[in-house]
Design an enzyme around this catalytic site. Structure first.
Site, PDB file in Angstrom:
ATOM      1  N   PHE A 149      64.173  46.495  36.033  1.00  0.00           N
ATOM      2  CA  PHE A 149      64.235  47.952  36.218  1.00  0.00           C
ATOM      3  C   PHE A 149      65.531  48.400  36.890  1.00  0.00           C
ATOM      4  O   PHE A 149      65.920  49.561  36.783  1.00  0.00           O
ATOM      5  CB  PHE A 149      63.032  48.430  37.066  1.00  0.00           C
ATOM      6  CG  PHE A 149      63.186  48.153  38.551  1.00  0.00           C
ATOM      7  CD1 PHE A 149      63.930  49.020  39.354  1.00  0.00           C
ATOM      8  CD2 PHE A 149      62.606  47.046  39.153  1.00  0.00           C
ATOM      9  CE1 PHE A 149      64.091  48.761  40.722  1.00  0.00           C
ATOM     10  CE2 PHE A 149      62.765  46.789  40.494  1.00  0.00           C
ATOM     11  CZ  PHE A 149      63.514  47.645  41.292  1.00  0.00           C
ATOM     12  N   LYS A 173      63.568  44.303  25.126  1.00  0.00           N
ATOM     13  CA  LYS A 173      62.333  44.727  25.813  1.00  0.00           C
ATOM     14  C   LYS A 173      62.769  45.150  27.224  1.00  0.00           C
ATOM     15  O   LYS A 173      62.917  44.337  28.121  1.00  0.00           O
ATOM     16  CB  LYS A 173      61.358  43.538  25.869  1.00  0.00           C
ATOM     17  CG  LYS A 173      59.879  43.876  25.999  1.00  0.00           C
ATOM     18  CD  LYS A 173      59.505  44.697  27.194  1.00  0.00           C
ATOM     19  CE  LYS A 173      59.463  43.944  28.483  1.00  0.00           C
ATOM     20  NZ  LYS A 173      59.265  44.824  29.665  1.00  0.00           N
ATOM     21  N   GLU A 176      59.488  48.453  31.764  1.00  0.00           N
ATOM     22  CA  GLU A 176      58.574  49.572  31.476  1.00  0.00           C
ATOM     23  C   GLU A 176      58.645  50.646  32.562  1.00  0.00           C
ATOM     24  O   GLU A 176      58.050  51.709  32.428  1.00  0.00           O
ATOM     25  CB  GLU A 176      57.139  49.061  31.279  1.00  0.00           C
ATOM     26  CG  GLU A 176      56.509  48.349  32.471  1.00  0.00           C
ATOM     27  CD  GLU A 176      56.863  46.858  32.575  1.00  0.00           C
ATOM     28  OE1 GLU A 176      58.029  46.497  32.346  1.00  0.00           O
ATOM     29  OE2 GLU A 176      55.965  46.070  32.916  1.00  0.00           O
ATOM     30  N   SER A 226      63.032  38.816  38.184  1.00  0.00           N
ATOM     31  CA  SER A 226      62.716  38.053  39.406  1.00  0.00           C
ATOM     32  C   SER A 226      62.589  36.555  39.085  1.00  0.00           C
ATOM     33  O   SER A 226      62.315  36.176  37.941  1.00  0.00           O
ATOM     34  CB  SER A 226      61.415  38.581  40.003  1.00  0.00           C
ATOM     35  OG  SER A 226      60.385  38.446  39.054  1.00  0.00           O
ATOM     36  N   CYS A 281      70.648  42.837  42.468  1.00  0.00           N
ATOM     37  CA  CYS A 281      70.608  41.382  42.657  1.00  0.00           C
ATOM     38  C   CYS A 281      71.841  40.904  43.393  1.00  0.00           C
ATOM     39  O   CYS A 281      71.879  39.788  43.880  1.00  0.00           O
ATOM     40  CB  CYS A 281      70.510  40.683  41.314  1.00  0.00           C
ATOM     41  SG  CYS A 281      71.995  40.899  40.356  1.00  0.00           S
ATOM     42  N   GLU A 382      63.256  37.423  48.871  1.00  0.00           N
ATOM     43  CA  GLU A 382      63.999  38.606  48.418  1.00  0.00           C
ATOM     44  C   GLU A 382      63.152  39.851  48.677  1.00  0.00           C
ATOM     45  O   GLU A 382      62.011  39.930  48.219  1.00  0.00           O
ATOM     46  CB  GLU A 382      64.290  38.483  46.919  1.00  0.00           C
ATOM     47  CG  GLU A 382      65.080  39.651  46.375  1.00  0.00           C
ATOM     48  CD  GLU A 382      65.328  39.547  44.871  1.00  0.00           C
ATOM     49  OE1 GLU A 382      64.389  39.224  44.117  1.00  0.00           O
ATOM     50  OE2 GLU A 382      66.471  39.808  44.453  1.00  0.00           O
TER      51      GLU A 382
HETATM   52  P1  NAD Z   1      60.552  41.520  37.043  1.00  0.00           P
HETATM   53  O1  NAD Z   1      60.744  40.052  37.010  1.00  0.00           O
HETATM   54  O2  NAD Z   1      59.307  42.066  37.615  1.00  0.00           O
HETATM   55  O3  NAD Z   1      60.639  42.125  35.547  1.00  0.00           O
HETATM   56  C1  NAD Z   1      61.677  41.788  34.682  1.00  0.00           C
HETATM   57  C2  NAD Z   1      61.173  41.881  33.249  1.00  0.00           C
HETATM   58  O4  NAD Z   1      60.118  40.948  33.074  1.00  0.00           O
HETATM   59  C3  NAD Z   1      60.618  43.244  32.879  1.00  0.00           C
HETATM   60  O5  NAD Z   1      61.046  43.583  31.585  1.00  0.00           O
HETATM   61  C4  NAD Z   1      59.115  43.051  32.954  1.00  0.00           C
HETATM   62  O6  NAD Z   1      58.412  43.860  32.030  1.00  0.00           O
HETATM   63  C5  NAD Z   1      58.934  41.589  32.626  1.00  0.00           C
HETATM   64  N1  NAD Z   1      57.783  40.996  33.329  1.00  0.00           N
HETATM   65  C6  NAD Z   1      57.310  41.342  34.555  1.00  0.00           C
HETATM   66  N2  NAD Z   1      56.239  40.585  34.870  1.00  0.00           N
HETATM   67  C7  NAD Z   1      56.036  39.753  33.842  1.00  0.00           C
HETATM   68  C8  NAD Z   1      55.085  38.710  33.584  1.00  0.00           C
HETATM   69  N3  NAD Z   1      54.126  38.400  34.465  1.00  0.00           N
HETATM   70  N4  NAD Z   1      55.166  38.048  32.425  1.00  0.00           N
HETATM   71  C9  NAD Z   1      56.123  38.334  31.529  1.00  0.00           C
HETATM   72  N5  NAD Z   1      57.047  39.313  31.718  1.00  0.00           N
HETATM   73  C10 NAD Z   1      57.017  40.005  32.854  1.00  0.00           C
HETATM   74  O7  NAD Z   1      61.839  42.125  37.768  1.00  0.00           O
HETATM   75  P2  NAD Z   1      62.109  43.637  38.213  1.00  0.00           P
HETATM   76  O8  NAD Z   1      61.241  43.979  39.364  1.00  0.00           O
HETATM   77  O9  NAD Z   1      62.100  44.544  37.019  1.00  0.00           O
HETATM   78  O10 NAD Z   1      63.629  43.517  38.695  1.00  0.00           O
HETATM   79  C11 NAD Z   1      63.999  43.102  39.980  1.00  0.00           C
HETATM   80  C12 NAD Z   1      64.333  41.627  39.993  1.00  0.00           C
HETATM   81  O11 NAD Z   1      65.369  41.346  39.066  1.00  0.00           O
HETATM   82  C13 NAD Z   1      64.866  41.166  41.347  1.00  0.00           C
HETATM   83  O12 NAD Z   1      64.305  39.923  41.654  1.00  0.00           O
HETATM   84  C14 NAD Z   1      66.360  41.051  41.117  1.00  0.00           C
HETATM   85  O13 NAD Z   1      67.041  40.147  41.963  1.00  0.00           O
HETATM   86  C15 NAD Z   1      66.385  40.570  39.701  1.00  0.00           C
HETATM   87  N6  NAD Z   1      67.672  40.818  39.080  1.00  0.00           N
HETATM   88  C16 NAD Z   1      68.486  39.740  38.906  1.00  0.00           C
HETATM   89  C17 NAD Z   1      69.752  39.926  38.370  1.00  0.00           C
HETATM   90  C18 NAD Z   1      70.655  38.756  38.174  1.00  0.00           C
HETATM   91  O14 NAD Z   1      71.665  38.935  37.527  1.00  0.00           O
HETATM   92  N7  NAD Z   1      70.358  37.589  38.700  1.00  0.00           N
HETATM   93  C19 NAD Z   1      70.172  41.217  38.002  1.00  0.00           C
HETATM   94  C20 NAD Z   1      69.294  42.289  38.178  1.00  0.00           C
HETATM   95  C21 NAD Z   1      68.036  42.077  38.729  1.00  0.00           C
END
Ligand code: NAD
Length: 497
Positions: A149, A173, A176, A226, A281, A382
């Site tokens: 997000f 994808k 959401e 994450s 991140c 985090e």
């Molecule tokens: P998230 O892991 O909750 O979601 C990321 C994606 O995975 C979304 O599209 C979501 O719909 C999907 N998702 C969520 N739960 C899922 C599940 N149980 N099974 C399958 N798919 C699932 O992450 P977020 O809260 O949207 O974003 C924040 C996180 O992203 C933080 O941990 C941040 O550090 C990380 N991030 C990392 C970088 C990087 O380059 N390393 C860059 C941006 C964000």
């Protein structure tokens, strides 16, 4: 209420599922739209469309693909205000920050415009007598991106401009929580002349993600999010024979050496810890105070953190906007509660912030902890909010060990005037992206982005030449055009004569 649908085969289409998610404006706390959440069959039929589009797109000359990407670049520039407002309205970050993130995405588009040059292969004449050999890189097929997000434009733009410039077709994808930006980018790609089916957006949750992982026609998965989900994506992509890059979470340290320009370090920390409400991140969430600098550092930081202007992202006076959702606000607040329980000293407390006229918005003020230690959960985990922890250490070596022992290894910085310390740090530190007197060392589009340790699963980073390599497979051709005497069959390992 507005319903955000999928974008498939060049147009907005309703999905087959009744499942919907809620999309909020974090500044007001109001739900502003609904988003359709795809079923497995929605995803599978989209992959069929992308597979069909691949047959012609992959054979289009790279120069022609580049011209469409050029046009897309112009359209992003022309529509940047609208795209920025979409980011602000669903993510909450302040306008100029959102605009900056769009620019960082645009830079990847600019990089992808050079695709004819970037795809040039290697050629060796006469590897044996009258035998030539060359290597080329060819697209993979249908590839997918699953994005978080916190950068609804930039992170997808780390992926799809390069993937489609290489000749792949793409299924995105997006998160959401803030899906509108992705749909608008898809419309702009169509306007730029991208053929139908080359770029598709499927909105959804775990069901759509699992359908991506299981679909045999998806050849590669790029994920950013994450760490637990990154690991899940990595394992399941590999299980289903896909190429995968899965970028995860972070806990980034900024080392403040006693000899540094302290104002520079404090200003760097303020932007890096509290910018985008810490939902980056590459946010610097730990300041490591080396030697006797701790008291002065905390004193200067606390004055600035108390003075942070928190408000709606569209208000020009705001330096920090709200968090993305109520649930996320509760999670960040509970980490601050935990830090107090764990015995860290809460120097600035941003909890419970209520803004007049925006009482239901998801706001928290900047929080600053001093005397955090490596055993506390607020140090290890985090938080992804505007919470900066100061850890005090005696020496440079102690600072480096702290960082190297941490499970994450995304970004890190050091502020110092000592070239030896800076050079040793860059050489020895176990982190993928390093800053020296630079607070947020995000690599430019023509370099590559990626952390180490549990911040990245897989072996290639995003964009730059790593992106080209990830989205193409190597083919090496060895060729002879016989003239004169035909050779006989040979049964030994060929060596070139
Ligand atoms: P998230 O892991 O909750 O979601 C990321 C994606 O995975 C979304 O599209 C979501 O719909 C999907 N998702 C969520 N739960 C899922 C599940 N149980 N099974 C399958 N798919 C699932 O992450 P977020 O809260 O949207 O974003 C924040 C996180 O992203 C933080 O941990 C941040 O550090 C990380 N991030 C990392 C970088 C990087 O380059 N390393 C860059 C941006 C964000």
């Amino acid at each position: 209420m507005k319903l955000i649908e999928h974008f498939v085969n060049g147009k907005i289409i309703p999905g087959s599922s009744d499942k919907k998610g809620k999309v909020f404006n974090p500044a007001t706390g109001e739900q502003e739209s609904e988003v359709r959440l795809a079923s497995k069959s929605d995803l599978d039929s989209t992959v069929e469309v992308a597979k069909k589009a691949f047959e012609t797109w992959s054979f289009k000359p790279a120069l022609q693909r580049a011209r469409i990407i050029f046009k897309f670049k112009e359209l992003i520039e022309k529509n940047s205000d609208e795209l920025t407002k979409l980011i602000v309205s669903e993510h909450g970050k302040v306008y100029e920050d959102a605009r900056g993130s769009l620019t960082r995405g645009l830079e990847v588009v600019e990089f992808a415009c050079g695709i004819p040059h970037l795809l040039k292969g290697e050629f060796s004449e006469n590897v044996g007598t009258n035998v030539d050999s060359w290597s080329i890189r060819q697209p993979l097929g249908v590839v997918a991106g699953i994005t978080p997000f916190n950068f609804p434009a930039m992170v997808p733009m780390w992926m799809f401009p390069i993937a489609i410039a290489c000749g792949n077709t793409f299924v995105l994808k997006p998160s959401e929580k803030d899906p509108s930006c992705a749909i608008r980018l898809a419309e702009l790609l169509s306007e730029a002349g991208l053929p139908e089916g080359v770029f598709n957006v499927i909105n959804g949750d775990k069901e759509a993600v699992d359908a991506i992982l299981e679909n045999k026609d998806i050849k590669a998965v790029s994920f950013v999010g994450s760490t637990p989900i990154a690991k899940y994506i990595y394992e399941n992509s590999a299980k289903n024979e896909k190429r995968v890059q899965a970028l995860g979470g972070a806990k980034n340290h900024l080392v403040v050496m006693p000899d540094c320009d302290l104002d520079g370090a404090v200003n760097g920390l303020m932007g890096a810890a509290y910018g985008s409400a810490g939902e980056r991140c590459m946010a610097q969430s730990v300041a490591v105070a080396v030697g006797d600098i701790g008291d002065e550092l905390v004193s200067r930081l606390s004055k600035k953190a108390e003075a942070l202007k928190v408000g709606p992202g569209m208000d020009k006076a705001s330096e920090m906007g709200p968090l993305v959702t109520k649930e996320h606000l509760e999670k960040v607040t509970s980490y601050v509660d935990l830090g107090v329980k764990e015995g860290a000293k809460l120097v600035v407390d941003g909890r419970g912030l209520k803004l007049q006229g925006y009482e239901n918005g998801f706001y928290i003020g900047g929080c600053l902890f001093d005397h955090v230690n490596k055993d506390m959960r607020i140090y290890k985990e985090e938080i992804f909010g505007p919470v900066l922890s100061v850890v005090r250490v005696k020496t440079f070596e102690e600072a480096a060990k702290l960082i190297n022992d941490h499970e994450y290894g995304n970004g890190v910085s050091i502020y110092t005037r000592d070239g030896d310390a800076g050079r040793t740090f860059a050489s020895k530190i176990q982190v993928g992206m390093v800053g020296i007197n630079v607070p947020i060392p995000v690599p430019m589009a023509f370099h590559s982005f990626g952390g180490w340790k549990r911040s990245l699963f897989g072996d290639s980073g995003m964009h730059g030449m790593e992106g080209i390599k990830f989205y193409t497979k190597l083919k090496t051709v060895t060729s002879r055009w016989p003239s004169g005497v035909r050779s006989n069959a040979e049964f030994v390992m060929p060596t070139m004569k």
